[in-house]
Motif scaffolding. Structure first.
Motif, PDB file in Angstrom:
ATOM      1  N   GLY A   1     -33.681 -13.441  -4.880  1.00  0.00           N
ATOM      2  CA  GLY A   1     -35.213 -13.746  -4.891  1.00  0.00           C
ATOM      3  C   GLY A   1     -35.812 -14.078  -3.743  1.00  0.00           C
ATOM      4  N   THR A   2     -35.338 -13.909  -2.624  1.00  0.00           N
ATOM      5  CA  THR A   2     -36.296 -14.033  -1.334  1.00  0.00           C
ATOM      6  C   THR A   2     -37.277 -13.174  -1.041  1.00  0.00           C
ATOM      7  OG1 THR A   2     -34.584 -13.155  -0.250  1.00  0.00           O
ATOM      8  CG2 THR A   2     -34.394 -15.290  -0.348  1.00  0.00           C
TER       9      THR A   2
ATOM     10  N   GLY B   1     -33.870 -14.736   9.466  1.00  0.00           N
ATOM     11  CA  GLY B   1     -34.255 -13.523   8.680  1.00  0.00           C
ATOM     12  C   GLY B   1     -33.034 -12.515   8.043  1.00  0.00           C
ATOM     13  N   PHE B   2     -31.875 -13.415   8.032  1.00  0.00           N
ATOM     14  CA  PHE B   2     -30.691 -12.747   7.525  1.00  0.00           C
ATOM     15  C   PHE B   2     -30.995 -12.661   5.979  1.00  0.00           C
ATOM     16  CE2 PHE B   2     -26.492 -12.111   5.936  1.00  0.00           C
ATOM     17  CZ  PHE B   2     -25.737 -11.431   6.899  1.00  0.00           C
ATOM     18  N   ALA B   3     -31.589 -13.644   5.481  1.00  0.00           N
ATOM     19  CA  ALA B   3     -31.662 -13.711   3.993  1.00  0.00           C
ATOM     20  C   ALA B   3     -33.100 -13.087   3.655  1.00  0.00           C
ATOM     21  CB  ALA B   3     -31.680 -15.114   3.300  1.00  0.00           C
ATOM     22  N   ASP B   4     -33.669 -12.503   4.335  1.00  0.00           N
ATOM     23  CA  ASP B   4     -34.926 -11.951   4.368  1.00  0.00           C
ATOM     24  C   ASP B   4     -34.891 -10.828   3.034  1.00  0.00           C
ATOM     25  OD1 ASP B   4     -36.943  -9.305   4.517  1.00  0.00           O
ATOM     26  OD2 ASP B   4     -37.732 -11.050   5.627  1.00  0.00           O
ATOM     27  N   GLY B   5     -35.911 -10.771   1.959  1.00  0.00           N
ATOM     28  CA  GLY B   5     -35.630 -10.081   0.965  1.00  0.00           C
ATOM     29  C   GLY B   5     -35.774  -8.736   1.124  1.00  0.00           C
ATOM     30  N   GLY B   6     -35.985  -7.999   2.386  1.00  0.00           N
ATOM     31  CA  GLY B   6     -36.130  -6.679   2.569  1.00  0.00           C
ATOM     32  C   GLY B   6     -34.860  -6.021   3.237  1.00  0.00           C
TER      33      GLY B   6
ATOM     34  N   LYS C   1     -24.007 -14.638  -2.835  1.00  0.00           N
ATOM     35  CA  LYS C   1     -25.461 -15.244  -2.810  1.00  0.00           C
ATOM     36  C   LYS C   1     -25.393 -16.345  -2.168  1.00  0.00           C
ATOM     37  CE  LYS C   1     -26.763 -13.416  -7.484  1.00  0.00           C
ATOM     38  NZ  LYS C   1     -27.189 -13.714  -8.780  1.00  0.00           N
ATOM     39  N   LYS C   2     -24.437 -17.122  -2.110  1.00  0.00           N
ATOM     40  CA  LYS C   2     -24.477 -18.590  -1.344  1.00  0.00           C
ATOM     41  C   LYS C   2     -24.344 -18.295   0.250  1.00  0.00           C
ATOM     42  CE  LYS C   2     -21.067 -20.614  -3.742  1.00  0.00           C
ATOM     43  NZ  LYS C   2     -20.142 -21.735  -4.203  1.00  0.00           N
TER      44      LYS C   2
END
Length: 513
Positions: free
Chosen positions: A403-404, A448-453, A436-437
């Motif tokens: 959901g990011t 930026g590691f968890a960027d939704g792209g 996910k965690k």
């Protein structure tokens, strides 16, 4: 020669005698010569990224406070002759180096490899990536060079063994860039590695060894718990090879061989391993995060991340491929397996890494030594079905997975293509929850590691063997006399370097006997 550590050099400079002289506090004219032992990038402070060198320096003036350096050259073992030629099963890094040592020692080993030679193999793999037509004998897992040939050719390892230097020197001797001998994180690149393993094969043959491609081990013949020979099969015939020295360098994907070894009574046990996904980001984002404004001086950046959670689960990145691609790595029909690969230039648009979750033997739900194999297969078959009963891979953007928000969507590199879907359907819940965690945790270290792209491609299941074929600590022999389990597939290595070293160790023991 003296060993001198941590010589600081700016990114826009070359190491010179002046740098060394300043470090050890003598005049430059006292330095006769030097050898680079290690070159690393120190990026702990993003405002002060620089090279850190370790050298061996010869001086005409005695200096204090530094250790004397002596490089011990590897000496090939020598022993008495054998009644039968030793046989090596598998031609990955373990089998390749075991074969080289035995050939140089005069033992004329026979290497059998179920897959094809590297040139034929590259054509088969390229065809699979383009058409989805899988050859179960020759693929990313099987063939000359082993699974590591279609990777980044990483040679860094956590083991500390004197044989590591010999492995690096050997790869350089047979065609790898000489910088691998001293760089802190050496890599060859899949394009160069293909030529290196071919050159090593020719060296084995030139020294009396023999290589038989597209030849599969079908039976180990034993008498009174002793190896007396093997049955092998090629495209034309099935025949026997007499031997009482059999090195199993089978790799982590030879599942039929695991079953065969279990059936002849070899002691085996379950082993912890990991499963997860391949995660892709823009390489430029990784470069910016790791090197900041200094990125223009350096190549594609890598990373290594890990996290541990209160429930006993952990996650980590593995086999990170800077400027690389995600590749189809199936070796069995009706399964999807992913891996990562980089060419020597590492100049691709995306970075990718395995993002893995630990799996313990308690998760297998069975005491069968091969229960971990069945655990892997279940995931791989689910992925095949979820991807539309094809060798396309299930994929999902992080924006949908956790959901990011996405800044720029990464284009997946996996061939023969991906099927966008809910990848959580591939894994047990504990794997999905931990993935996910971990993504959110790693974003604290690389912004930026968890960027939704970012894109997730599933599944990565072959990071290591889920089985260990037990062996004696001294003789390195199993409970079946003459049977030597070795390398990653036997549970004693995890990567090109450690597999190669284990192959050397087994060859040395065989010669001593």
């Amino acid at each position: 020669m003296y060993k001198v550590n941590n010589i600081r050099v700016s990114l826009d400079s070359q190491l010179t005698k002046a740098h060394i002289a300043k470090k050890i506090g003598i005049g430059e004219n006292y330095i006769d010569s030097f050898i680079v032992l290690k070159k690393a990038i120190d990026a702990r402070k993003k405002s002060d990224v620089h090279y850190a060198y370790t050298v061996a320096v010869k001086t005409t003036k005695k200096i204090s406070g530094y250790d004397i350096f002596n490089r011990e050259e590897y000496k090939f073992p020598k022993g008495k002759s054998l009644d039968n030629r030793p046989v090596i099963v598998g031609m990955g890094p373990c089998g390749l180096f075991a074969g080289l040592v035995l050939a140089e020692a005069g033992y004329a080993p026979i290497i059998i490899e179920r897959g094809a030679d590297i040139d034929t193999r590259k054509n088969k793999v390229d065809s699979f990536w383009k058409t989805g037509e899988l050859d179960i004998r020759t693929n990313v897992q099987f063939g000359e060079g082993g699974a590591g040939t279609f990777s980044d050719g990483k040679l860094n390892s956590g083991i500390h063994d004197k044989r590591c230097q010999f492995v690096l020197d050997t790869f350089a001797k047979y065609g790898a860039n000489e910088e691998i001998v001293y760089t802190a994180k050496p890599h060859i690149g899949t394009d160069v590695l293909a030529e290196v393993v071919k050159n090593m094969r020719n060296a084995i043959i030139d020294n009396g060894g023999e290589v038989r491609f597209q030849t599969t081990l079908t039976k180990v013949i034993t008498r009174n718990k002793k190896v007396t020979g093997i049955i092998v099969k090629n495209e034309n015939e099935e025949y026997e090879i007499e031997t009482d020295k059999l090195i199993l360098a089978i790799g982590h994907s030879a599942r039929d061989t695991y079953s065969m070894i279990k059936n002849i009574g070899a002691d085996m046990e379950q082993k912890n391993f990991s499963v997860g996904v391949r995660i892709e980001h823009k390489q430029d984002m990784i470069n910016e995060s790791q090197y900041g404004t200094f990125k223009k001086y350096l190549g594609a950046a890598d990373y290594k991340l890990s996290a541990h959670f209160d429930n006993g689960r952990s996650a980590y990145t593995f086999c990170m491929c800077p400027g690389g691609v995600v590749v189809a790595s199936s070796s069995e029909e009706g399964t999807v397996v992913t891996n990562g690969m980089s060419y020597s230039k590492r100049d691709g648009e995306n970075a990718n890494s395995a993002l893995l979750v630990n799996v313990t033997t308690d998760d297998f739900g069975s005491d069968d030594p091969l229960a971990g194999v069945y655990f892997q297969e279940k995931i791989e078959k689910k992925a095949f079905k979820l991807a539309g009963n094809s060798y396309k891979a299930p994929a999902q953007y992080l924006s949908d997975f956790i959901g990011t928000k996405a800044s720029t969507k990464v284009i997946p590199t996996y061939k023969p293509g991906v099927t966008f879907c809910d990848i959580s359907k591939v894994f047990p819940d504990f794997v999905t929850d931990t993935l996910k965690k971990s993504v959110l945790e790693f974003d604290k270290k690389i912004k930026g590691f968890a960027d939704g792209g970012a894109i997730l491609t599933a599944p990565e299941t072959r990071s290591s063997a889920p089985v260990r074929i037990l062996r004696d600590k001294e003789s390195l022999m199993s409970n079946i006399s003459g049977l030597y389990p070795a390398g990653e597939g036997a549970g004693y290595a995890g990567g090109i370097m450690s597999a190669a070293v284990d192959g050397i160790k087994v060859a040395e023991v065989l010669v001593k006997e």
